[in-house]
Design a protein around this motif. Structure first.
Motif, PDB file in Angstrom:
ATOM      1  N   PRO A 234       2.268  -4.845  80.747  1.00 16.65           N
ATOM      2  CA  PRO A 234       2.766  -3.856  81.779  1.00 16.65           C
ATOM      3  C   PRO A 234       4.031  -4.339  82.254  1.00 16.65           C
ATOM      4  N   ALA A 235       4.234  -5.738  82.519  1.00 15.84           N
ATOM      5  CA  ALA A 235       5.365  -6.048  83.102  1.00 15.84           C
ATOM      6  C   ALA A 235       6.630  -5.853  82.383  1.00 15.84           C
ATOM      7  N   SER A 236       6.658  -6.036  81.204  1.00 15.68           N
ATOM      8  CA  SER A 236       7.947  -5.747  80.367  1.00 15.68           C
ATOM      9  C   SER A 236       8.419  -4.217  80.114  1.00 15.68           C
ATOM     10  N   GLU A 237       6.958  -3.562  80.175  1.00 13.78           N
ATOM     11  CA  GLU A 237       7.145  -2.203  80.123  1.00 13.78           C
ATOM     12  C   GLU A 237       7.781  -1.440  81.374  1.00 13.78           C
ATOM     13  N   GLU A 238       7.167  -1.991  82.401  1.00  5.84           N
ATOM     14  CA  GLU A 238       7.796  -1.629  83.813  1.00  5.84           C
ATOM     15  C   GLU A 238       9.300  -1.922  83.847  1.00  5.84           C
ATOM     16  N   GLU A 239       9.664  -3.013  83.317  1.00  8.49           N
ATOM     17  CA  GLU A 239      10.868  -3.437  83.679  1.00  8.49           C
ATOM     18  C   GLU A 239      12.021  -2.410  82.696  1.00  8.49           C
ATOM     19  N   PHE A 240      11.421  -2.433  81.478  1.00  7.80           N
ATOM     20  CA  PHE A 240      12.062  -1.564  80.651  1.00  7.80           C
ATOM     21  C   PHE A 240      12.140  -0.117  81.172  1.00  7.80           C
ATOM     22  N   PHE A 241      11.065   0.424  81.722  1.00 10.60           N
ATOM     23  CA  PHE A 241      11.202   1.618  82.454  1.00 10.60           C
ATOM     24  C   PHE A 241      12.086   1.914  83.364  1.00 10.60           C
ATOM     25  N   HIS A 242      12.341   0.852  84.245  1.00  9.59           N
ATOM     26  CA  HIS A 242      13.083   1.169  85.491  1.00  9.59           C
ATOM     27  C   HIS A 242      14.614   0.959  84.825  1.00  9.59           C
ATOM     28  N   PRO A 262       7.093   8.164  69.415  1.00  7.06           N
ATOM     29  CA  PRO A 262       6.532   8.078  70.594  1.00  7.06           C
ATOM     30  C   PRO A 262       4.980   8.046  70.875  1.00  7.06           C
ATOM     31  N   ARG A 263       4.624   9.137  70.335  1.00  6.48           N
ATOM     32  CA  ARG A 263       2.966   9.598  70.606  1.00  6.48           C
ATOM     33  C   ARG A 263       2.185   8.435  70.193  1.00  6.48           C
ATOM     34  N   ALA A 264       2.674   7.565  69.156  1.00  6.79           N
ATOM     35  CA  ALA A 264       1.912   6.674  68.435  1.00  6.79           C
ATOM     36  C   ALA A 264       2.030   5.338  69.126  1.00  6.79           C
ATOM     37  N   LEU A 265       3.050   5.108  70.011  1.00  7.87           N
ATOM     38  CA  LEU A 265       3.018   3.750  70.676  1.00  7.87           C
ATOM     39  C   LEU A 265       2.278   3.403  71.533  1.00  7.87           C
ATOM     40  N   ASN A 269       2.147   3.220  80.050  1.00  7.24           N
ATOM     41  CA  ASN A 269       2.912   4.043  81.045  1.00  7.24           C
ATOM     42  C   ASN A 269       2.960   5.623  80.328  1.00  7.24           C
ATOM     43  N   GLU A 270       2.382   6.645  80.867  1.00  3.01           N
ATOM     44  CA  GLU A 270       2.435   7.819  80.361  1.00  3.01           C
ATOM     45  C   GLU A 270       3.575   8.512  80.518  1.00  3.01           C
ATOM     46  N   ARG A 271       4.191   8.134  81.682  1.00  2.00           N
ATOM     47  CA  ARG A 271       5.388   8.647  82.041  1.00  2.00           C
ATOM     48  C   ARG A 271       6.549   8.197  81.217  1.00  2.00           C
ATOM     49  N   LEU A 272       6.573   6.900  80.725  1.00  2.00           N
ATOM     50  CA  LEU A 272       7.639   6.438  79.838  1.00  2.00           C
ATOM     51  C   LEU A 272       7.278   7.121  78.735  1.00  2.00           C
ATOM     52  N   ARG A 273       6.135   7.322  78.144  1.00  2.00           N
ATOM     53  CA  ARG A 273       5.978   8.067  76.856  1.00  2.00           C
ATOM     54  C   ARG A 273       6.599   9.502  76.771  1.00  2.00           C
ATOM     55  N   SER A 274       6.366  10.169  78.119  1.00  2.00           N
ATOM     56  CA  SER A 274       6.996  11.465  77.994  1.00  2.00           C
ATOM     57  C   SER A 274       8.394  11.342  78.202  1.00  2.00           C
ATOM     58  N   ARG A 275       8.983  10.560  78.877  1.00  2.00           N
ATOM     59  CA  ARG A 275      10.378  10.528  78.702  1.00  2.00           C
ATOM     60  C   ARG A 275      11.014  10.181  77.595  1.00  2.00           C
ATOM     61  N   LEU A 276      10.332   9.622  76.783  1.00  2.00           N
ATOM     62  CA  LEU A 276      10.691   8.988  75.410  1.00  2.00           C
ATOM     63  C   LEU A 276      10.622  10.273  74.593  1.00  2.00           C
ATOM     64  N   GLU A 277       9.922  11.095  74.866  1.00  2.00           N
ATOM     65  CA  GLU A 277       9.717  12.368  74.093  1.00  2.00           C
ATOM     66  C   GLU A 277      10.846  13.588  74.310  1.00  2.00           C
ATOM     67  N   MET A 278      11.064  13.359  75.752  1.00  2.55           N
ATOM     68  CA  MET A 278      12.140  14.366  76.227  1.00  2.55           C
ATOM     69  C   MET A 278      13.380  14.573  75.468  1.00  2.55           C
ATOM     70  N   GLY A 279      13.884  13.712  75.045  1.00  7.19           N
ATOM     71  CA  GLY A 279      15.216  13.892  74.179  1.00  7.19           C
ATOM     72  C   GLY A 279      14.922  14.371  72.776  1.00  7.19           C
ATOM     73  N   ALA A 436      -2.326  13.409  63.340  1.00  8.17           N
ATOM     74  CA  ALA A 436      -1.239  13.051  64.370  1.00  8.17           C
ATOM     75  C   ALA A 436      -1.565  13.267  65.739  1.00  8.17           C
ATOM     76  N   GLU A 437      -2.195  14.534  65.953  1.00  2.98           N
ATOM     77  CA  GLU A 437      -2.546  15.136  67.310  1.00  2.98           C
ATOM     78  C   GLU A 437      -3.509  14.093  67.711  1.00  2.98           C
ATOM     79  N   LEU A 438      -4.622  13.961  67.267  1.00  2.00           N
ATOM     80  CA  LEU A 438      -5.884  12.910  67.620  1.00  2.00           C
ATOM     81  C   LEU A 438      -5.297  11.789  68.015  1.00  2.00           C
ATOM     82  N   LEU A 439      -4.216  11.267  67.227  1.00  2.39           N
ATOM     83  CA  LEU A 439      -4.109   9.944  67.422  1.00  2.39           C
ATOM     84  C   LEU A 439      -3.425   9.770  68.750  1.00  2.39           C
ATOM     85  N   ALA A 440      -2.696  10.905  69.379  1.00  2.00           N
ATOM     86  CA  ALA A 440      -2.138  10.657  70.601  1.00  2.00           C
ATOM     87  C   ALA A 440      -3.166  10.678  71.735  1.00  2.00           C
ATOM     88  N   GLU A 441      -4.296  11.402  71.285  1.00  2.00           N
ATOM     89  CA  GLU A 441      -5.372  11.839  72.149  1.00  2.00           C
ATOM     90  C   GLU A 441      -6.541  10.769  72.498  1.00  2.00           C
TER      91      GLU A 441
END
Ligand code: ADP
Ligand code: MG
Length: 459
Positions: A234-242, A262-265, A269-279, A436-441
């Protein structure tokens, strides 16, 4: 020289070698670089000794800038490099001139960085990138980003299996933006380096400087982001996210490369994942044989070597999946030609590249292997997976097997359908998407697929 100083010298070269291994072909690395030693370093000039004069000339002509960059990055300052050669064995007559008179040197001013960012590889440009069906979409997106950084395609997320051009394409964006906007701060960093420097920043109380450095970039190229999730949690993920958020919100361009969508990473942090998918999310697939020939042609031309087309075709046919391996084989052939002074026969060529083709085919399971592994893991009969029965367990095993066939083999949807009892390509696609869908869920599905992939691709 004291013991401590000796260790430091050794470390400098060991670290530089690690970086160089990623930049040069396997043949150059194994054949020349690994046997090269660091003789001295006085704070501004590094003297290296290659195993013989051929190796020295080869490295001088082709890799001096790479060597300089790696050493400068490790030393933390621009260094000059002198390449000398150990006396050839057996000693030629007349004896070679003293090495210092032959040594050439090269100086380079480097945007090295104490926070883990590394210089762009000069070879990774759009001009050197072969565009084909397997990468057309990703290439188009990359060109668009280079034209209008920070606008519509933000972030750009590029994913593929290893060796298919993610780093190349991402750095091409960096080069193109630098050419058009010379003052833009373009920063390329591997996620691993980012995390390591973040950790030392926390340890050494320099985290503020670290943050400030990354939050003032205009174009942020982050490579192999799967490490963020894997290394430190989590720490590195948070730093990256910020950092990501700060840049994104101020309209700076972010480009990310990853070995999975992104869905398979594995992100917390779900917000990070959805940010990554936004572009824009773009993948790179394995090139077909014509594209592989075109890539080989381009690389051979860049090395100044002309090879008969049938040779390029043979190499392209033998090595199917990984462009880096393809290039390694080509470099081995080029080195062989330089050394022997002649073009090898086709059968000699087969032998020369045998190691490379074996290495790739090991990692590419057949449909049959996939079906057997899935059957074994899920406790069903492999023949039933390929057959018509519709019980729930069988249908599930079939979907998993189809998913893996699409991910791990080069077969078309139609060809996969043929293997699975003549099902049509839309059925195959449906099965693929379902998994592929189930992977995410469902994390159990993620782990299942991960486990099967790992065991099927282990050499
Ligand atoms: P990845 O980052 O996906 O592992 P790289 O970007 O390091 O892959 O690419 C591996 C090698 O293949 C590099 O030397 C790169 O120049 C080359 N390569 C990949 N795709 C192409 C392409 N479309 N055209 C030319 N060279 C390519
Ligand atoms: Mg890469």
């Amino acid at each position: 020289m004291s013991d401590a100083a000796t260790t430091t010298l050794k470390d400098i070269w060991t670290l530089a070698l690690r970086d160089l291994q990623r930049r040069v072909s396997a043949a150059t690395y194994e054949g020349f670089l690994r046997q090269t030693t660091l003789v001295s370093y006085d704070g501004s000039t590094v003297v290296l000794r290659a195993p013989n004069s051929f190796a020295r000339d080869w490295l001088l002509r082709r890799h001096l800038p790479d060597i300089c960059e790696s050493l400068s990055a490790v030393a933390g300052r621009p260094v000059e490099v002198e390449l000398t050669a150990a006396v050839d064995q057996p000693a030629p007559i007349p004896p070679p001139a003293p090495s210092s008179s032959e040594a050439l040197s090269y100086r380079i001013g480097l945007p090295y960085d104490e926070f883990g960012a590394t210089p762009l590889n000069p070879k990774y440009t759009f001009e050197h990138f072969v565009v084909a069906d397997c990468n057309r979409f990703a290439h188009a997106a990359a060109v668009q980003v280079a034209k209008a950084p920070g606008r519509s395609y933000n972030p750009l997320f590029i994913h593929s299996k290893v060796g298919l051009g993610k780093t190349h394409l991402m750095q091409a964006i960096g080069h193109a933006i630098r050419a058009r906007f010379p003052h833009a701060e373009v920063v390329y960093v591997s996620a691993e380096n980012f995390v390591n420097h973040m950790i030392s920043g926390i340890r050494d109380n320099t985290i503020d400087a670290f943050r400030a450095r990354y939050r003032r970039v205009d174009v942020w190229l982050v490579d192999d982001i799967q490490f963020i999730a894997a290394i430190e949690g989590p720490a590195s993920e948070e730093e990256f996210f910020h950092t990501f958020n700060t840049l994104y919100q101020t309209g700076k361009q972010v480009v990310i490369a990853s070995d999975a969508p992104p869905r398979a990473l594995r992100l917390m942090n779900e917000r990070l994942r959805s940010r990554l998918e936004m572009g824009i999310v773009a993948d790179l697939r394995c090139p077909d044989v014509e594209t592989r020939v075109a890539i080989l042609e381009k690389k051979a031309a860049a090395e100044g070597v002309e090879l008969p087309r049938e040779m390029l075709e043979l190499i392209a046919k033998r090595i199917e999946s990984n462009i880096r391996v393809l290039e390694g084989a080509l470099m081995k052939v080029c080195a062989h030609i330089s050394l022997s002074g002649r073009i090898p026969s086709l059968s000699e060529l087969e032998e020369l590249i045998a190691d490379y083709s074996a290495a790739t085919s090991d990692r590419r399971p057949s449909v049959r292997e996939i079906v057997e592994a899935v059957g074994h893991r899920l406790g069903v009969d492999p023949d039933d997976i390929l057959g018509p029965k519709r019980q729930k367990e069988l249908a599930w095993a079939r979907q998993v097997a189809i998913y893996l066939c699409r991910e791990l083999t080069d077969n078309s949807l139609a060809a996969i359908g043929q293997f699975f009892g003549g099902r049509d390509h839309s059925t195959v696609l449906h099965s693929y998407n379902k998994v592929a869908e189930l992977l995410a869920e469902d994390q159990r599905v993620l782990f299942l697929i991960n486990e099967l992939k790992t065991s099927l691709t282990a050499a």
